[in-house]
Design a protein around this motif. Sequence first.
Motif, PDB file in Angstrom:
ATOM      1  N   MET A   1       0.691  -1.450  -0.002  1.00 23.27           N
ATOM      2  CA  MET A   1       0.396  -0.047  -0.003  1.00 23.27           C
ATOM      3  C   MET A   1       0.969   0.639   0.286  1.00 23.27           C
ATOM      4  SD  MET A   1      -2.839   1.123   2.747  1.00 23.27           S
ATOM      5  CE  MET A   1      -3.386  -0.529   2.638  1.00 23.27           C
ATOM      6  N   LYS A   2       0.555   2.256  -0.623  1.00 22.38           N
ATOM      7  CA  LYS A   2       0.925   3.193  -1.174  1.00 22.38           C
ATOM      8  C   LYS A   2       0.992   4.428  -0.017  1.00 22.38           C
ATOM      9  CE  LYS A   2       3.523   6.792  -4.373  1.00 22.38           C
ATOM     10  NZ  LYS A   2       4.034   7.314  -5.224  1.00 22.38           N
ATOM     11  N   ILE A   3       1.979   4.946   0.440  1.00 20.96           N
ATOM     12  CA  ILE A   3       1.174   6.301   1.326  1.00 20.96           C
ATOM     13  C   ILE A   3       1.807   7.041   0.816  1.00 20.96           C
ATOM     14  CG2 ILE A   3       2.118   7.347   4.068  1.00 20.96           C
ATOM     15  CD1 ILE A   3       3.088   4.786   4.600  1.00 20.96           C
ATOM     16  N   PRO A   4       0.153   7.708   1.229  1.00 18.74           N
ATOM     17  CA  PRO A   4       0.230   9.340   0.077  1.00 18.74           C
ATOM     18  C   PRO A   4       1.363  10.916   0.915  1.00 18.74           C
ATOM     19  CG  PRO A   4      -1.468   8.761   1.602  1.00 18.74           C
ATOM     20  CD  PRO A   4      -0.756   8.130   1.823  1.00 18.74           C
ATOM     21  N   LYS A   5       1.812  11.424   0.051  1.00 23.87           N
ATOM     22  CA  LYS A   5       2.668  12.358   0.168  1.00 23.87           C
ATOM     23  C   LYS A   5       2.361  13.366   0.333  1.00 23.87           C
ATOM     24  CE  LYS A   5       6.687  10.685  -1.831  1.00 23.87           C
ATOM     25  NZ  LYS A   5       7.720  10.852  -3.126  1.00 23.87           N
ATOM     26  N   LEU A   6       1.614  14.023   2.442  1.00 20.34           N
ATOM     27  CA  LEU A   6       1.091  14.873   2.590  1.00 20.34           C
ATOM     28  C   LEU A   6       1.404  15.523   3.502  1.00 20.34           C
ATOM     29  CD1 LEU A   6      -3.054  12.961   2.861  1.00 20.34           C
ATOM     30  CD2 LEU A   6      -2.113  14.474   0.781  1.00 20.34           C
ATOM     31  N   LYS A   7       1.459  17.108   4.008  1.00 20.16           N
ATOM     32  CA  LYS A   7       2.053  17.668   4.494  1.00 20.16           C
ATOM     33  C   LYS A   7       1.470  17.116   6.055  1.00 20.16           C
ATOM     34  CE  LYS A   7       1.563  21.893   7.639  1.00 20.16           C
ATOM     35  NZ  LYS A   7       0.929  23.404   6.840  1.00 20.16           N
ATOM     36  N   ARG A   8       2.563  16.364   7.016  1.00 26.57           N
ATOM     37  CA  ARG A   8       2.433  15.569   8.286  1.00 26.57           C
ATOM     38  C   ARG A   8       2.294  17.188   9.856  1.00 26.57           C
ATOM     39  NH1 ARG A   8       5.946  10.172   6.955  1.00 26.57           N
ATOM     40  NH2 ARG A   8       4.499   9.549   5.798  1.00 26.57           N
ATOM     41  N   ILE A   9       1.250  16.374   9.998  1.00 24.18           N
ATOM     42  CA  ILE A   9       0.753  17.087  11.453  1.00 24.18           C
ATOM     43  C   ILE A   9       1.285  16.095  12.401  1.00 24.18           C
ATOM     44  CG2 ILE A   9      -0.653  18.747  12.873  1.00 24.18           C
ATOM     45  CD1 ILE A   9      -0.023  19.431   9.952  1.00 24.18           C
ATOM     46  N   LYS A  10       2.547  16.699  12.935  1.00 23.88           N
ATOM     47  CA  LYS A  10       3.151  16.027  14.084  1.00 23.88           C
ATOM     48  C   LYS A  10       1.811  16.503  15.386  1.00 23.88           C
ATOM     49  CE  LYS A  10       7.186  13.904  12.861  1.00 23.88           C
ATOM     50  NZ  LYS A  10       8.062  13.657  12.547  1.00 23.88           N
ATOM     51  N   ILE A  11       0.848  15.768  16.363  1.00 20.86           N
ATOM     52  CA  ILE A  11       0.865  16.238  17.914  1.00 20.86           C
ATOM     53  C   ILE A  11       0.421  14.798  18.771  1.00 20.86           C
ATOM     54  CG2 ILE A  11      -1.409  17.510  16.925  1.00 20.86           C
ATOM     55  CD1 ILE A  11      -3.522  14.696  17.380  1.00 20.86           C
ATOM     56  N   SER A  12       0.557  15.157  20.041  1.00 20.05           N
ATOM     57  CA  SER A  12       0.806  14.492  20.835  1.00 20.05           C
ATOM     58  C   SER A  12      -0.450  13.941  21.894  1.00 20.05           C
ATOM     59  CB  SER A  12       2.079  15.140  21.565  1.00 20.05           C
ATOM     60  OG  SER A  12       2.295  15.807  22.092  1.00 20.05           O
ATOM     61  N   THR A  13      -1.830  15.414  21.888  1.00 16.93           N
ATOM     62  CA  THR A  13      -2.332  14.966  22.595  1.00 16.93           C
ATOM     63  C   THR A  13      -3.744  15.884  21.392  1.00 16.93           C
ATOM     64  OG1 THR A  13      -2.452  18.292  23.118  1.00 16.93           O
ATOM     65  CG2 THR A  13      -1.570  16.181  24.610  1.00 16.93           C
ATOM     66  N   GLU A  14      -4.504  15.492  22.212  1.00 17.00           N
ATOM     67  CA  GLU A  14      -5.721  15.471  21.767  1.00 17.00           C
ATOM     68  C   GLU A  14      -6.101  17.066  21.443  1.00 17.00           C
ATOM     69  OE1 GLU A  14     -10.762  14.753  22.004  1.00 17.00           O
ATOM     70  OE2 GLU A  14      -9.156  13.686  23.626  1.00 17.00           O
ATOM     71  N   GLN A  15      -5.517  18.330  22.481  1.00 18.66           N
ATOM     72  CA  GLN A  15      -6.110  19.623  22.644  1.00 18.66           C
ATOM     73  C   GLN A  15      -5.171  19.720  21.180  1.00 18.66           C
ATOM     74  OE1 GLN A  15      -8.243  21.291  24.641  1.00 18.66           O
ATOM     75  NE2 GLN A  15      -7.421  22.194  23.093  1.00 18.66           N
ATOM     76  N   GLU A  16      -3.854  19.587  20.696  1.00 24.56           N
ATOM     77  CA  GLU A  16      -2.544  20.132  20.091  1.00 24.56           C
ATOM     78  C   GLU A  16      -4.400  19.837  18.825  1.00 24.56           C
ATOM     79  OE1 GLU A  16       1.001  18.453  20.076  1.00 24.56           O
ATOM     80  OE2 GLU A  16       1.705  18.608  21.995  1.00 24.56           O
ATOM     81  N   LEU A  17      -4.530  19.026  18.682  1.00 24.58           N
ATOM     82  CA  LEU A  17      -5.111  18.127  17.236  1.00 24.58           C
ATOM     83  C   LEU A  17      -6.239  20.022  17.517  1.00 24.58           C
ATOM     84  CD1 LEU A  17      -6.037  17.163  14.829  1.00 24.58           C
ATOM     85  CD2 LEU A  17      -6.945  15.782  15.960  1.00 24.58           C
ATOM     86  N   ARG A  18      -7.106  19.759  18.500  1.00 30.43           N
ATOM     87  CA  ARG A  18      -7.989  21.277  18.447  1.00 30.43           C
ATOM     88  C   ARG A  18      -7.534  21.903  17.982  1.00 30.43           C
ATOM     89  NH1 ARG A  18     -12.811  18.758  20.667  1.00 30.43           N
ATOM     90  NH2 ARG A  18     -12.433  16.888  21.718  1.00 30.43           N
ATOM     91  N   ASN A  19      -6.480  22.885  18.412  1.00 22.90           N
ATOM     92  CA  ASN A  19      -6.080  24.031  18.303  1.00 22.90           C
ATOM     93  C   ASN A  19      -4.935  24.307  16.865  1.00 22.90           C
ATOM     94  OD1 ASN A  19      -6.283  24.475  21.321  1.00 22.90           O
ATOM     95  ND2 ASN A  19      -3.734  23.812  21.558  1.00 22.90           N
ATOM     96  N   TRP A  20      -5.055  23.057  16.482  1.00 18.85           N
ATOM     97  CA  TRP A  20      -4.014  23.169  15.022  1.00 18.85           C
ATOM     98  C   TRP A  20      -5.821  22.981  14.368  1.00 18.85           C
ATOM     99  CZ3 TRP A  20      -5.346  20.792  10.605  1.00 18.85           C
ATOM    100  CH2 TRP A  20      -4.714  21.350   8.870  1.00 18.85           C
ATOM    101  N   LEU A  21      -6.532  22.337  14.825  1.00 22.22           N
ATOM    102  CA  LEU A  21      -8.094  22.137  13.877  1.00 22.22           C
ATOM    103  C   LEU A  21      -8.367  23.793  13.299  1.00 22.22           C
ATOM    104  CD1 LEU A  21      -9.597  18.992  15.238  1.00 22.22           C
ATOM    105  CD2 LEU A  21      -8.591  19.523  12.349  1.00 22.22           C
ATOM    106  N   VAL A  22      -8.126  24.140  14.631  1.00 20.49           N
ATOM    107  CA  VAL A  22      -8.622  25.464  15.055  1.00 20.49           C
ATOM    108  C   VAL A  22      -8.222  26.262  13.899  1.00 20.49           C
ATOM    109  CG1 VAL A  22     -10.167  27.512  16.347  1.00 20.49           C
ATOM    110  CG2 VAL A  22      -9.489  25.351  16.813  1.00 20.49           C
TER     111      VAL A  22
END
Length: 79
Positions: free
Chosen positions: A1-22
Amino acid sequence: MKIPKLKRIKISTEQELRNWLVKNSTNQQAVMIVTANKKSHDKHVSSEQVRDTLSENGWTARQSYTLDGNLVGHVASHI
């Protein structure tokens, strides 16, 4: 399976993800949300947490991939 080359957003907490999404609520490009895959790891965010958080913020989770053995990449795009 080929992994798509997309911008990678590294997160270590759910709150980091929420902040990035906002901050990126107008982003129309698909991205790869990268998390640690081991529940015992202090930076682990479960796939379920990622999917739920994406959905709550108007994003959708697509395919997930194992990256480098201890990371998981979740393809996400704005609905």
